[in-house]
Design a protein around this motif. Structure first.
Motif, PDB file in Angstrom:
ATOM      1  N   ALA A   1      11.808   5.635  11.552  1.00 11.34           N
ATOM      2  CA  ALA A   1      10.519   6.310  11.605  1.00 11.34           C
ATOM      3  C   ALA A   1      10.458   7.402  12.667  1.00 11.34           C
ATOM      4  N   ASP A   2      11.223   7.247  13.704  1.00  5.27           N
ATOM      5  CA  ASP A   2      11.000   8.131  14.831  1.00  5.27           C
ATOM      6  C   ASP A   2      12.145   9.099  15.052  1.00  5.27           C
ATOM      7  N   ASP A   3      11.779  10.293  15.392  1.00  6.42           N
ATOM      8  CA  ASP A   3      12.819  11.271  15.677  1.00  6.42           C
ATOM      9  C   ASP A   3      12.725  11.837  17.079  1.00  6.42           C
ATOM     10  N   ASN A   4      11.659  12.588  17.322  1.00  5.85           N
ATOM     11  CA  ASN A   4      11.615  13.237  18.626  1.00  5.85           C
ATOM     12  C   ASN A   4      10.797  12.441  19.623  1.00  5.85           C
TER      13      ASN A   4
ATOM     14  N   LEU B   1      18.002  17.147  15.638  1.00  8.59           N
ATOM     15  CA  LEU B   1      17.195  15.946  15.518  1.00  8.59           C
ATOM     16  C   LEU B   1      15.723  16.237  15.678  1.00  8.59           C
ATOM     17  N   GLN B   2      15.431  17.409  16.229  1.00  9.36           N
ATOM     18  CA  GLN B   2      14.035  17.647  16.527  1.00  9.36           C
ATOM     19  C   GLN B   2      13.391  18.442  15.428  1.00  9.36           C
TER      20      GLN B   2
ATOM     21  N   ARG C   1       6.797  19.447  13.534  1.00 12.02           N
ATOM     22  CA  ARG C   1       5.807  18.663  12.790  1.00 12.02           C
ATOM     23  C   ARG C   1       4.445  19.343  12.731  1.00 12.02           C
TER      24      ARG C   1
END
Lengths: 325, 411
Positions: free
Chosen positions: B89-92, A5-6, A9
């Motif tokens: 929209a959000d993952d980590n 999941l991480q 970026r």
């Protein structure tokens, strides 16, 4: 199974333009800063080294593949003809992102564990013998452990710094080699059995995961469990003359007339149905030499110095028979 | 665990199912990977970009890539209108910008303009000049499927099974550079001398089995070409043999065995070759082909000269079972060849692509059902197995000398 999941970026790898000539990155040959067991190395312990820009022109698809691998934290498996720039991609990625490059050149005797660490049991045995006589006192197992390239990359990540790892020609190793690396490449963690030390890339920090690039020459089939974890990319020989010209230019061959003729000749040569087609690295060598020799562009058609391009006797015979100037 | 609770675009599921149907091994995690890649902005620009991402994630060879291309062409004519769900929209971490915007920032590409937008923009009235040609034929009413068929070879044995079976064929011998430490010899040495000296090293174990594959080609073997090629390529890429050579022949590997022996045969329609066997003169004359298209020759004697007792010979041929005829000369040539082969190696098996009932000789069956063709005769003198999973397994066992076929005795 690792949580995926991480996502990483951080800044992506892009088609290089306006890159500086050199960059300063961590020196991978200086491993003292990785020796201590502490996880918070102070910056001044890290030795820097200057690396030069890699003349590499990736296609947009390849760039996307690298970024996908980077974001998902998976190894990028590269296949393709020999000499089409599989290995150099790792250098290019490392330069672009300004990261140290850990290189694992695989040999037929390499074991998976060698990539993580090597324990010199024999040396310790000698020292233990000498310790009896009192010459050597410290035979702490830690002294006899040498981290391998992947081990260093993981430990460096634990200390908060990222690296690019190149595993070159994985098919040269034993059949079980890729399977032995599954867990390490999946979770980026390992334990040194002799000392019980455990190294791991912090779970919540995908931006520290080493970027792993694996090259493969299709000599042996890779196990499916290993393949499943990789991003697969096949590097094709660039078809259009323009791209090859750019690549030659990037390698410092500015004589456009010569390189155009040479590229045309090479493309014709590749259509002859040779067993080992000449690739980019051969072309760069060949044109580089012709350029240095100031060879007239018009006579490139006659295949001067074809020894650089053709490496097999049957191919040579075929070219001598079929080649028309 | 990957997050399965997100909104899942239907076309991806369809694609995923189709790919699974066509033999790409994909699991739920592979699906989650694609989902994750899409969420990170990969593969959104166009159908082609989506294809590339699918290949990067799921293809593991050029053949896989081609297969994905076929499935794409049939199931996904154009990228459907699909946008990232708002809540994904959000993952980590929280508080990050919207993921789609993030994707644009990252890749430099905007999200795809959807098909609907294009249609709306295109409202011009198009006038076409009248053509003299016939109008194109529309197949819509004919009930012909528009989708292309994807034809996948389905062989009786999977690559993995072939691999497993042939890996058993090994004869490890220590050979080559000394690189493995010999612990007990080292300890012995230290005990004997009382001094720590160099570690005693041993060469690694290597497989010294050589494989010679003789493959019948053309004629009745034509239907099996692809399967046999597939089998050979798997064995040669995956088997760990010291050396593999493959040669091709048509019907028999040798020609011109001494035929005088046939005059001693009983004057019946299907003479038994058992009593004649001793009289047959070994023959290694004739030629084998190096390439499957019969383009390069090698004398059979030369190919046989490469064999020694470490060579396992595999002959793949239907041995005349397909035509179900009794060809005296073919039997004679084959037996003469086998006798010549025995002078080099005893490890030889015959794989017959036809099922056993076409050639197996059963004692005691009534005359009508009992097979007695060329292949039946040959199978009495060489361990012959059918070219399917069980047969290959038994063939490998025979080559390992773990399994002996009683009736296959050649003198």
């Amino acid at each position: 199974m690792i949580t995926r999941l991480q996502f990483d970026r951080t800044a992506p790898y892009l088609l290089g333009s306006n890159l500086p000539e050199t960059k300063e990155v961590e020196d991978t040959s200086y491993i003292d800063c990785l020796r201590s067991n502490s996880t918070d190395d102070s910056q001044d312990e890290i030795k820097k080294v200057i690396i030069e820009r890699e003349p590499y022109i990736p296609s947009q698809k390849l760039v996307d593949a690298v970024n996908l691998a980077k974001v998902l934290g998976r190894p990028l498996l590269l296949q393709g003809e020999p000499g089409c720039g599989k290995t150099r991609l790792a250098y290019s990625v490392a330069f672009f992102l300004g990261l140290p490059l850990e290189k694992c050149y695989i040999k037929s005797t390499t074991r998976a564990q060698d990539l993580l660490y090597v324990y010199d049991a024999v040396k310790r045995l000698y020292d233990a013998q000498l310790a009896k006589s009192g010459d050597i006192r410290d035979i702490d197992p830690q002294k006899y452990i040498e981290l391998g390239p992947l081990g260093r990359a993981i430990k460096r990540a634990q200390a908060g710094r990222r690296s690019v790892v190149l595993i070159d020609e994985i098919d040269k190793a034993d059949l079980d080699f890729p399977n032995d690396l599954l867990q390490e490449l999946d979770c980026f963690e390992f334990t040194i059995n002799e000392t019980g030390e455990h190294y791991k890339v912090p779970e919540k920090k995908p931006e520290l995961r080493p970027i792993v690039i694996i090259t493969h020459n299709e000599e042996k089939a890779l196990p499916t469990a290993f393949l499943r974890r990789c991003i697969y990319y096949y590097l094709e020989f660039p078809e259009d003359t323009q791209t090859i010209q750019e690549i030659l230019y990037a390698h410092g061959i500015g004589n456009e007339m010569l390189s155009t003729k040479a590229i045309n000749t090479l493309q014709r040569l590749r259509l002859l149905g040779l067993d080992k087609k000449p690739g980019l690295s051969e072309l760069i060598d060949w044109v580089g030499y012709l350029d240095v020799q100031r060879y007239p562009a018009d006579s490139v058609n006659g295949l001067p110095f074809k020894e650089v391009l053709i490496k097999q006797r049957p191919d040579l015979q075929k070219v001598e028979r079929d080649w028309k100037v | 665990m990957p997050d399965f609770d997100r909104e899942i675009p239907a076309f991806v599921i369809k694609l995923f199912r189709q790919l699974r149907r066509y033999g790409i091994t994909l699991g739920i995690y592979d699906y989650a990977e694609l989902r994750a890649a899409l969420c990170q902005g990969f593969g959104l620009e166009s159908r082609e970009a989506l294809f590339e991402v699918c290949c990067l994630l799921w293809a593991k060879s050029l053949q896989d890539k081609q297969r994905i291309r076929d499935v794409f062409d049939t199931t996904l004519a154009e990228l459907p209108d699909w946008r990232l769900p708002q809540h994904s929209a959000d993952d980590n971490s929280e508080g990050e910008p919207h993921e789609a915007d993030d994707a644009i920032r990252r890749t430099g590409h905007p999200l795809p303009s959807t098909a609907k937008d294009d249609e709306r923009g295109d409202t011009r009235i198009v006038t076409r000049p009248v053509s003299r040609e016939l109008p194109p034929i529309e197949f819509d009413d004919c009930g012909i499927r528009k989708e292309k068929f994807i034809l996948e070879p389905v062989f009786p044995v999977s690559h993995r099974e072939i691999l497993h079976m042939w890996r058993n064929l090994r004869q490890p011998v220590r050979d080559g550079l000394s690189i493995e430490p010999d612990i007990s010899a080292t300890i012995n040495k230290i005990c004997r001398t009382g001094v720590v000296s160099e570690v005693v090293l041993l060469p690694r174990r290597n497989n010294i089995v050589k494989l010679l594959m003789l493959i019948d080609r053309r004629g009745s073997m034509s239907p099996f070409h692809r399967f046999v090629d597939d089998l050979c390529s798997v064995i040669s890429t995956a088997g760990r043999f010291e050396n593999i050579s493959t040669y091709y022949f048509q019907n028999t590997p040798v020609e011109g065995a001494d035929r005088t022996v046939l005059s001693k045969a009983p004057n019946t329609p299907y003479p038994d070759f058992g009593p004649l066997l001793k009289e047959i003169v070994p023959c290694n004359e004739g030629y084998l082909y190096i390439k499957s298209d019969f383009s390069e020759l090698i004398p059979t004697s030369k190919a046989l000269a490469q064999c020694d007792d470490k060579t396992a010979v595999v002959i793949i041929s239907e041995a005349g079972a397909a035509r179900n005829s009794y060809n005296l000369y073919r039997i004679l040539d084959t037996l003469a060849f086998l006798k010549a082969l025995r002078q080099h190696t005893h490890r030889c098996v015959w794989l017959n692509p036809l099922p056993e009932e076409y050639w197996r000789y059963y004692e005691g069956y009534d005359f009508l059902t009992r097979k007695n063709n060329t292949a039946t005769q040959i199978s009495r003198f060489v361990p012959m197995f059918s070219l399917e999973k069980n047969g290959i397994q038994r063939a490998v066992e025979t080559l390992r000398r773990h399994y002996w076929v009683n009736e296959s005795v050649i003198i």
